[in-house]
Design a protein around this motif. Structure first.
Motif, PDB file in Angstrom:
ATOM      1  N   PRO A  73     -53.958  34.809 -31.961  1.00  0.00           N
ATOM      2  CA  PRO A  73     -55.159  35.771 -32.849  1.00  0.00           C
ATOM      3  C   PRO A  73     -56.109  34.789 -33.738  1.00  0.00           C
ATOM      4  O   PRO A  73     -57.283  35.108 -33.787  1.00  0.00           O
ATOM      5  CB  PRO A  73     -54.241  36.382 -33.956  1.00  0.00           C
ATOM      6  CG  PRO A  73     -53.004  36.466 -33.074  1.00  0.00           C
ATOM      7  CD  PRO A  73     -52.874  35.260 -32.516  1.00  0.00           C
ATOM      8  N   ALA A  74     -55.530  33.546 -34.048  1.00  0.00           N
ATOM      9  CA  ALA A  74     -56.466  32.814 -34.796  1.00  0.00           C
ATOM     10  C   ALA A  74     -57.525  32.311 -34.041  1.00  0.00           C
ATOM     11  O   ALA A  74     -58.764  32.224 -34.494  1.00  0.00           O
ATOM     12  CB  ALA A  74     -55.730  31.459 -35.587  1.00  0.00           C
ATOM     13  N   ILE A  75     -57.401  31.763 -32.716  1.00  0.00           N
ATOM     14  CA  ILE A  75     -58.304  31.300 -31.975  1.00  0.00           C
ATOM     15  C   ILE A  75     -59.277  32.470 -31.423  1.00  0.00           C
ATOM     16  O   ILE A  75     -60.599  32.101 -31.537  1.00  0.00           O
ATOM     17  CB  ILE A  75     -57.653  30.748 -30.498  1.00  0.00           C
ATOM     18  CG1 ILE A  75     -56.807  29.488 -30.802  1.00  0.00           C
ATOM     19  CG2 ILE A  75     -58.650  30.452 -29.640  1.00  0.00           C
ATOM     20  CD1 ILE A  75     -55.899  28.973 -29.739  1.00  0.00           C
ATOM     21  N   PHE A  76     -58.908  33.523 -31.156  1.00  0.00           N
ATOM     22  CA  PHE A  76     -59.689  34.810 -30.863  1.00  0.00           C
ATOM     23  C   PHE A  76     -60.646  35.023 -32.039  1.00  0.00           C
ATOM     24  O   PHE A  76     -61.781  35.248 -31.824  1.00  0.00           O
ATOM     25  CB  PHE A  76     -58.945  35.857 -30.669  1.00  0.00           C
ATOM     26  CG  PHE A  76     -58.308  35.903 -29.224  1.00  0.00           C
ATOM     27  CD1 PHE A  76     -59.164  35.590 -28.085  1.00  0.00           C
ATOM     28  CD2 PHE A  76     -57.118  36.342 -29.049  1.00  0.00           C
ATOM     29  CE1 PHE A  76     -58.438  35.589 -26.885  1.00  0.00           C
ATOM     30  CE2 PHE A  76     -56.544  36.225 -27.831  1.00  0.00           C
ATOM     31  CZ  PHE A  76     -57.316  35.799 -26.559  1.00  0.00           C
ATOM     32  N   THR A  77     -60.203  35.108 -33.520  1.00  0.00           N
ATOM     33  CA  THR A  77     -60.745  35.355 -34.395  1.00  0.00           C
ATOM     34  C   THR A  77     -62.012  34.089 -34.448  1.00  0.00           C
ATOM     35  O   THR A  77     -63.100  34.692 -34.827  1.00  0.00           O
ATOM     36  CB  THR A  77     -60.143  35.457 -35.779  1.00  0.00           C
ATOM     37  OG1 THR A  77     -59.253  36.244 -35.492  1.00  0.00           O
ATOM     38  CG2 THR A  77     -60.879  35.411 -36.879  1.00  0.00           C
ATOM     39  N   ALA A  78     -61.592  33.138 -34.315  1.00  0.00           N
ATOM     40  CA  ALA A  78     -62.641  32.060 -34.449  1.00  0.00           C
ATOM     41  C   ALA A  78     -63.661  32.092 -33.318  1.00  0.00           C
ATOM     42  O   ALA A  78     -64.643  31.847 -33.653  1.00  0.00           O
ATOM     43  CB  ALA A  78     -61.871  30.574 -34.270  1.00  0.00           C
ATOM     44  N   ALA A 105     -65.699  24.753 -40.224  1.00  0.00           N
ATOM     45  CA  ALA A 105     -64.491  24.549 -41.045  1.00  0.00           C
ATOM     46  C   ALA A 105     -63.582  25.866 -40.332  1.00  0.00           C
ATOM     47  O   ALA A 105     -62.206  25.520 -40.208  1.00  0.00           O
ATOM     48  CB  ALA A 105     -64.844  24.890 -42.273  1.00  0.00           C
ATOM     49  N   LYS A 106     -64.261  26.919 -40.044  1.00  0.00           N
ATOM     50  CA  LYS A 106     -63.432  28.068 -39.370  1.00  0.00           C
ATOM     51  C   LYS A 106     -62.793  27.652 -37.873  1.00  0.00           C
ATOM     52  O   LYS A 106     -61.616  27.886 -38.171  1.00  0.00           O
ATOM     53  CB  LYS A 106     -64.298  29.298 -38.931  1.00  0.00           C
ATOM     54  CG  LYS A 106     -64.663  30.027 -40.193  1.00  0.00           C
ATOM     55  CD  LYS A 106     -63.545  30.971 -40.734  1.00  0.00           C
ATOM     56  CE  LYS A 106     -64.162  31.487 -41.952  1.00  0.00           C
ATOM     57  NZ  LYS A 106     -62.976  32.555 -42.406  1.00  0.00           N
ATOM     58  N   LEU A 107     -63.558  26.676 -37.265  1.00  0.00           N
ATOM     59  CA  LEU A 107     -62.928  26.235 -35.958  1.00  0.00           C
ATOM     60  C   LEU A 107     -62.010  25.369 -36.247  1.00  0.00           C
ATOM     61  O   LEU A 107     -60.848  25.253 -35.586  1.00  0.00           O
ATOM     62  CB  LEU A 107     -64.048  25.727 -35.166  1.00  0.00           C
ATOM     63  CG  LEU A 107     -64.993  26.500 -34.519  1.00  0.00           C
ATOM     64  CD1 LEU A 107     -66.518  25.918 -34.171  1.00  0.00           C
ATOM     65  CD2 LEU A 107     -64.417  27.720 -33.481  1.00  0.00           C
ATOM     66  N   ARG A 108     -62.057  24.497 -37.209  1.00  0.00           N
ATOM     67  CA  ARG A 108     -61.224  23.505 -37.659  1.00  0.00           C
ATOM     68  C   ARG A 108     -59.723  24.147 -38.201  1.00  0.00           C
ATOM     69  O   ARG A 108     -58.674  23.773 -37.500  1.00  0.00           O
ATOM     70  CB  ARG A 108     -61.623  22.331 -38.667  1.00  0.00           C
ATOM     71  CG  ARG A 108     -60.667  21.462 -39.196  1.00  0.00           C
ATOM     72  CD  ARG A 108     -61.250  20.485 -40.063  1.00  0.00           C
ATOM     73  NE  ARG A 108     -62.129  21.116 -41.185  1.00  0.00           N
ATOM     74  CZ  ARG A 108     -61.362  21.610 -42.385  1.00  0.00           C
ATOM     75  NH1 ARG A 108     -60.261  21.678 -42.374  1.00  0.00           N
ATOM     76  NH2 ARG A 108     -62.383  22.163 -43.332  1.00  0.00           N
ATOM     77  N   GLU A 109     -60.064  24.880 -38.886  1.00  0.00           N
ATOM     78  CA  GLU A 109     -58.776  25.602 -39.377  1.00  0.00           C
ATOM     79  C   GLU A 109     -58.235  26.445 -38.472  1.00  0.00           C
ATOM     80  O   GLU A 109     -56.808  26.729 -38.698  1.00  0.00           O
ATOM     81  CB  GLU A 109     -59.173  26.723 -40.534  1.00  0.00           C
ATOM     82  CG  GLU A 109     -59.511  25.799 -41.843  1.00  0.00           C
ATOM     83  CD  GLU A 109     -60.227  26.553 -42.820  1.00  0.00           C
ATOM     84  OE1 GLU A 109     -60.599  27.781 -43.007  1.00  0.00           O
ATOM     85  OE2 GLU A 109     -60.803  25.987 -43.726  1.00  0.00           O
ATOM     86  N   ALA A 110     -58.789  26.833 -37.484  1.00  0.00           N
ATOM     87  CA  ALA A 110     -58.044  27.684 -36.333  1.00  0.00           C
ATOM     88  C   ALA A 110     -57.310  26.858 -35.418  1.00  0.00           C
ATOM     89  O   ALA A 110     -56.398  27.204 -34.523  1.00  0.00           O
ATOM     90  CB  ALA A 110     -58.915  28.639 -35.683  1.00  0.00           C
ATOM     91  N   GLY A 111     -57.589  25.372 -35.540  1.00  0.00           N
ATOM     92  CA  GLY A 111     -56.989  24.524 -34.487  1.00  0.00           C
ATOM     93  C   GLY A 111     -57.856  24.369 -33.403  1.00  0.00           C
ATOM     94  O   GLY A 111     -57.552  23.758 -32.309  1.00  0.00           O
ATOM     95  N   VAL A 112     -58.895  24.836 -33.229  1.00  0.00           N
ATOM     96  CA  VAL A 112     -59.860  24.858 -31.782  1.00  0.00           C
ATOM     97  C   VAL A 112     -60.458  23.274 -31.725  1.00  0.00           C
ATOM     98  O   VAL A 112     -60.419  22.708 -30.906  1.00  0.00           O
ATOM     99  CB  VAL A 112     -60.925  25.762 -31.882  1.00  0.00           C
ATOM    100  CG1 VAL A 112     -61.792  25.820 -30.555  1.00  0.00           C
ATOM    101  CG2 VAL A 112     -60.208  27.134 -32.038  1.00  0.00           C
ATOM    102  N   ILE A 113     -60.888  22.913 -32.935  1.00  0.00           N
ATOM    103  CA  ILE A 113     -61.674  21.291 -33.010  1.00  0.00           C
ATOM    104  C   ILE A 113     -60.899  20.477 -33.876  1.00  0.00           C
ATOM    105  O   ILE A 113     -60.471  20.779 -34.859  1.00  0.00           O
ATOM    106  CB  ILE A 113     -63.129  21.653 -33.233  1.00  0.00           C
ATOM    107  CG1 ILE A 113     -63.568  21.843 -34.750  1.00  0.00           C
ATOM    108  CG2 ILE A 113     -63.931  22.594 -32.293  1.00  0.00           C
ATOM    109  CD1 ILE A 113     -64.735  22.132 -35.193  1.00  0.00           C
TER     110      ILE A 113
END
Lengths: 126, 126
Positions: free
Chosen positions: B16-21, B61-69
DNA sequence: TCCTTTGTTCAATGATCCTTGAACTATTGA
DNA sequence: TCAATAGTTCAAGGATCATTGAACAAAGGA
């Protein structure tokens, strides 16, 4: 129903819209359960453990408007199915990878992976 | 930097975090550009066409906190890379299908698909 | 040392999101 | 006809989101 439920055409389905739709725990669970249930259609009433009647109505509408599911009214019920063909056609491999990934996530309740129906005659087909 | 930038552990990355990101056009574009750029790291400054300095900082920051980058500070710059290994390990096939699907979507500006660098010496490696 | 580059943080704003309960519609079965 | 079923719609609430400009911080080069 004044006009039939809106569903975006296959070519209008956008990736950001899908991500937005799937970025909610409740909606991701709906998709995971639908996927586990094979090709069988399911009614909103089969998702009551995921939220209130009102909340489910809201989330189902979101999924429908994003093009992720199809909603077919029949009597007082709405039968939900994944738009597998449309999604596979537009974004090959995407839905499968989502389902595979989502399946590693535990479901909130005792959702059996498409075993024999406990209440025979309740299953429906598209 | 008082403490290093927060990155979720690989096993803490949630779907879900990835999708949100990824449910935001700007962030999906960042990912698509990063993917097109191969393994090369990119700085925030290379995404200015996607939004203001402040907006980019927010989205990165959003992408980083979601673990995507992954974001690696180096001097006054931050080098961004996709967390390919972590994502592939946790959700096999998912990132590839996202990138393939996102690549069918036109990018907002003239983002060439990883051709020779116009400004030699600017590319960096993880 | 001073200035530039690169990016962050903050407060404010308007928009959108998700949930809730109450009221409502439509269909079905008795 | 009457009641139950299945789901929608509405208004209200608080929470989160995305964008902006101004101020700030850290590092590097002249």
């Amino acid at each position: 129903m004044t006009h039939p439920l809106f569903h975006p055409d296959a070519e209008e389905i956008s990736l950001p819209a899908i991500f937005t739709a799937l970025g909610d725990e409740t909606r991701l669970n709906i998709i995971a359960i639908l996927a586990r249930n094979g090709e069988r259609a399911m009614t909103c009433g089969q998702f009551t453990e995921l939220g209130s009647k009102t909340a489910l109505s809201y989330h189902v509408a979101k999924l429908r408007e994003a093009g992720v599911i199809n909603v077919r009214p029949d009597g007082t019920k709405r039968f939900l199915t994944l738009r597998r063909a449309d999604l596979d056609n537009r974004f090959p491999g995407f839905l499968d990878s989502v389902i595979a990934s989502a399946s590693t996530i535990p479901l909130p309740e005792n959702q059996s992976p498409a075993g024999p129906a406990e209440t025979p005659g309740e299953t429906e087909w598209t």
